[in-house]
Scaffold this motif. Structure first.
Motif, PDB file in Angstrom:
ATOM      1  N   GLN A 152     -40.462 -16.713  49.137  1.00  0.00           N
ATOM      2  CA  GLN A 152     -39.849 -17.733  50.005  1.00  0.00           C
ATOM      3  C   GLN A 152     -38.707 -18.448  49.279  1.00  0.00           C
ATOM      4  O   GLN A 152     -37.675 -18.737  49.877  1.00  0.00           O
ATOM      5  N   ILE A 179     -44.793 -22.511  51.231  1.00  0.00           N
ATOM      6  CA  ILE A 179     -43.846 -21.692  52.008  1.00  0.00           C
ATOM      7  C   ILE A 179     -43.283 -22.517  53.161  1.00  0.00           C
ATOM      8  O   ILE A 179     -42.071 -22.514  53.425  1.00  0.00           O
ATOM      9  N   GLN A 195     -41.872 -17.927  59.700  1.00  0.00           N
ATOM     10  CA  GLN A 195     -40.514 -18.391  59.349  1.00  0.00           C
ATOM     11  C   GLN A 195     -39.409 -17.677  60.147  1.00  0.00           C
ATOM     12  O   GLN A 195     -38.534 -18.334  60.721  1.00  0.00           O
ATOM     13  N   ALA A 203     -44.836 -16.503  55.728  1.00  0.00           N
ATOM     14  CA  ALA A 203     -43.491 -16.210  55.215  1.00  0.00           C
ATOM     15  C   ALA A 203     -42.741 -15.226  56.100  1.00  0.00           C
ATOM     16  O   ALA A 203     -41.551 -15.393  56.366  1.00  0.00           O
TER      17      ALA A 203
END
Length: 877
Positions: A614, A576, A375, A371
């Protein structure tokens, strides 16, 4: 060997072997000057009459060269300010062979958080009488030399592969403490009453950027490693200014366990006789890995069990582990040049999380990594303005801008992908071999690949090269046929407009197919632009199991919906990854916001903090882009309220004793997001608690809910609530209190308050390192975002003056403050405004800002009508 031509480096005539540095006549106040004498034992390659050395803001008073046969004196010195070099001319040739260069100079203890600098703080207890002071503020002194700031403290050969040993001594007031990389060697009487001279043991060979010292009214807590090193348990200390040492215990516990853990997994014992951690009151970065004396900003190393928000436990444990990883990876073995910065930072990031996972398996940190590392790295790397992990650096002065998500987070994501592919045991064996082979020296990326190839019997360099040397990453598009899927890779850009010449890379992609009942993971790799995978269960499959590969996946819309309805078959990392991909694909036009929202609805019964985190990130992004469309805004707010309310109501306000850390984090998140979406019950309970706290009941707000309730009070209040939190900023003594208050002040819906907050962070009361917290809060607020740009434009000269002394600080203001817009007109204004300004410290960030606004604007224009229709059809409007 000839020096590389792609680097702007010092002449290779003289190589340093040892620095013997002495500082004296420190003026602790007034003009903050000091005198220095550095004696550099050197190897002179060929006869020369001049010495070129790095200096910045130093005045060289005299220099001599002592060789076996002669003493040669300085006749002239000239400075090249732009290249940060001094050329010293001597009365005769310096003969080749061994020589000692002795340079007398004068320097300044600056306040720019770089070089040898001073930090101001308000003491919590009465300090030692000789602590430097000017009224209510007292000062501590410390150093920050990475990347190119050692030259600001002493004349040196300031390049990472010019390693040398260091001896250091300093004359200071008797009741202050001096620290350096190594233990004290001796303390003797100073040149006058009230002064002492502190000398330190000689260091091993190391790069100049890792030298360090600190002076102040320090105290410490101490622990020892469980392992023995050279027959002794190693002393580990956390130093703070007087009155704060007890807040160092949490970091201390983690530090000595982490040192033992790394000594075990690398197969190399920690190489120095001590490990010190120092809390520094003004600090531009999170921390700095100086060998044996790691420096930290206070919120990255101090934790108060009674007052601190529990989220800082996770931060402290990780930052401590990251910096200690560098003691091997970066300090013992150092990158050859700054283009391979990622070798230091990417690895320390991955192995830092590895250590935290070892100490706290209950925190599920690899889900957090997906996460909070994978990301954001994918997000930055999907812009044209991104750069390869290994980026050409001709002049070291350019390097500050690549201390970014690509070097740290993409670098660590790629290492995680490789470790998962090779197997962690094999991977760590290869790393240990690499460290042993290059100990006390410098290495390049290919040296690491060679060691990993030998350990794994695989050609690591071939499949890793595109990941390191090419820009961007792929999206894998999935097409379905009965019992099989076809995969096609192409470069992913968030603007959705990849040109053929930008899509020439073929990546090695670990497919990681999760399929069947019960689900099994089948490992294979996509090594061409397209391929077919057979034996796929049509009922359930997912590629990139546990999100271990660094890429996005584009499923057919019906498959995405189906995956959202099968949460029990997905890991936390899978969930996620799916949400992150669906958000990015909606923005780029490969998917839609409707598909994303339908996916998110499938997770309403979720009970995991990191999945909810998320969901909140995805929704916040969408809500920010469409904030100016009042109808869509209202629909998205209702969607968020319906999604978050059941979980927020179920979890309640109370923190039971011994509750799991992740559950506590989930409570904070759900209450905050539901309140932000307009949950009246939660808002009124928050207001009640705030009123009781304001009336003097300190226990009315649990320490973990200060941020949530302060945010709620300011967002739903007026002048009184705003003023109360501003007053709390001024009086809080908790280590995280100021950070929490700044974020809360930014939640006000009043543009006047937003303007006031930005004025406030520009004032003396807020250290420059924290200024970006103010603009991040204003820019992140859908009601006040426009103020961030208006203020920056109108106050640019002041911002430049106050924040510009430290590149990192001004770059952060630009990056976090200006990238949240979805309006091409504002983008053009920003570009136009900076056309004639000096943007050397943040030129890369300006391109990132521009690219991000472009993709937001395109996304808004493309998806607006369809999103409005979906919100109406699903009764959110």
């Amino acid at each position: 060997m000839a020096p590389p031509t792609d680097r702007d480096i010092l002449p290779d005539t003289i190589k340093p072997l040892n620095y013997d540095l002495s500082l004296f006549n420190l003026e602790l106040g007034g003009n903050w000057s000091y005198d220095g004498l550095v004696k550099i034992e050197s190897k002179v390659k060929s006869d020369t009459q001049e010495l070129v050395i790095n200096t910045k803001e130093l005045e060289i008073k005299d220099a001599q060269v002592l060789s076996k046969t002669t003493i040669t004196s300085m006749t002239d010195v000239s400075y090249d300010k732009s290249d940060e070099r001094a050329t010293i001319k001597f009365s005769a040739n310096i003969p080749s062979g061994d020589a000692v260069i002795a340079i007398k100079y004068k320097g300044t203890i600056n306040n720019a958080m770089a070089g040898f600098y001073r930090s101001k703080y308000k003491p919590t207890v009465t300090p030692a009488s000789t602590t430097p002071t000017d009224g209510e503020y007292h000062y501590m002194l410390s150093t920050q030399f990475e990347a190119c700031e050692a030259r600001r403290a002493f004349p040196c050969f300031d390049e990472p592969n010019l390693k040398a040993s260091f001896e250091f001594e300093v004359e200071i007031p008797e009741d202050l403490v001096a620290l350096s990389n190594m233990p004290e060697k001796s303390v003797t009487k100073g040149s006058k009453d009230g002064l002492k001279k502190v000398a330190f043991e000689k260091t091993p060979a190391m790069s100049t950027y890792l030298a360090a010292w600190a002076i102040g009214d320090f105290e410490y807590v101490e622990g020892f490693t469980e392992r023995k090193y050279n027959g002794k348990n190693l002393p580990v200390r956390v130093y703070t200014t007087r009155g704060l040492k007890e807040q160092g215990r949490f970091a201390l516990e983690h530090a000595h366990k982490t040192i033992d853990y790394f000594s075990d997994i690398f197969g190399i014992e920690y190489p120095l006789p001590k490990s010190d951690l120092l809390a520094v009151h003004e600090f531009a970065m999170g921390a700095m890995e100086n060998w044996g004396l790691v420096t930290y900003r206070t919120t990255a190393v101090l934790f108060d069990e009674e007052k601190s928000d529990a989220r800082f436990k996770n931060r402290v444990a990780y930052v401590v582990a990251h910096e200690l990883a560098h003691q091997w990876f970066g300090n013992l073995v150092t990158m050859d040049w700054w283009n391979e910065l990622w070798l230091n930072e990417g690895f320390a990031t991955w192995v830092g999380w590895l250590a935290v996972d070892y100490l706290h398996p209950e925190w599920k940190v690899w889900s957090q990594f997906v996460a909070e590392a994978v990301q954001p790295a994918l997000e930055l790397d999907s812009l044209r303005a991104s750069h390869p992990i290994e980026v050409p650096v001709r002049n070291a002065l350019e390097v500050d801008q690549i201390f970014d998500h690509i070097s740290y987070l993409k670098g660590s994501s790629i290492i995680r992908m490789l470790s998962n592919h090779l197997g962690q045991e094999v991977f760590l064996k290869g790393v240990g071999d690499y460290l042993k082979l290059h100990a006390y020296g410098n290495a390049r990326t290919n040296d690491l690949w060679a060691a990993l190839s030998a350990a794994s019997d695989q050609d690591v360099q071939t499949f890793m090269d595109p990941w390191i040397r090419k820009i961007g990453f792929p999206v894998v598009a999935v097409a379905e046929e009965p019992g099989q899927i076809s995969l096609r890779q192409s470069r992913f850009l968030t603007t959705g407009d990849v040109k053929p010449q930008e899509d020439e890379t073929t990546w090695w992609i670990p497919v990681g197919l999760k399929t069947g009942t019960p689900a099994k993971v089948v490992h294979s790799a996509l090594t061409a632009k397209e391929d077919t995978v057979r034996n796929v269960d049509d009922d359930f499959y997912k590629i990139n199991a546990d999100q271990s590969g660094f890429y996005r996946t584009n499923y057919p819309p019906q498959r995405l919906l189906k995956l959202g309805k099968a949460p029990d078959r997905l890991s936390i990392e899978d969930k996620i990854g799916l949400m992150g991909d669906a958000t990015a694909l909606a923005i780029s036009g490969n998917g839609t916001t409707a598909a994303l929202l339908s996916l998110l609805e499938g997770f309403k019964n979720e009970d995991d903090y990191l999945v909810w985190s998320q969901i909140a990130t995805c929704l916040s992004k969408v809500r920010a882009v469409f904030a100016d469309n009042k109808e869509i805004s209202a629909g998205l707010k209702k969607f968020s309220l319906e999604l978050f309310s059941p979980a927020a109501e179920a979890i309640g306000w109370e923190f039971p004793k011994d509750e799991e850390w992740l559950t506590g984090q989930l409570r904070k998140l759900l209450l905050a997001y539901a309140a932000g979406a307009g949950h009246q019950g939660i808002i009124s309970e928050g207001k009640k608690k705030f009123a009781a706290w304001k009336a003097g009941d300190e226990k009315a707000i649990h320490q973990n809910l200060r941020g949530v309730i302060f945010n709620m009070a300011v967002a739903n209040g007026g002048q009184d609530e705003y003023d109360t939190i501003k007053a709390e900023f001024r009086k809080t003594t908790s280590v995280d209190g100021k950070e929490i208050c700044l974020q809360a002040l930014g939640r006000s819906k009043s543009p006047d308050h937003a303007w006031d907050l930005l004025e406030f962070v520009m004032s003396e009361e807020v250290p420059p390192q924290d200024a970006h917290g103010g603009i991040a809060a204003v820019a992140g607020n859908n009601e006040t975002r426009k103020v961030a740009w208006e203020f920056t434009k109108k106050n640019w000269q002041r911002i430049e003056k106050i924040l510009g002394a430290t590149n990192v600080v001004i770059e952060r203001w630009i990056r976090v403050g200006l990238a949240k817009y979805s309006d091409a007109a504002i983008r053009d204004e920003i570009v136009d405004f900076f056309k004639d300004k000096n943007t050397a410290a943040f030129s890369r960030s300006l391109v990132i800002v521009s690219d991000t606004i472009t993709s937001n604007a395109n996304y808004k224009q493309r998806d607006e009508a369809q999103l409005l229709e979906w919100l109406k059809a699903h009764k959110y409007l």
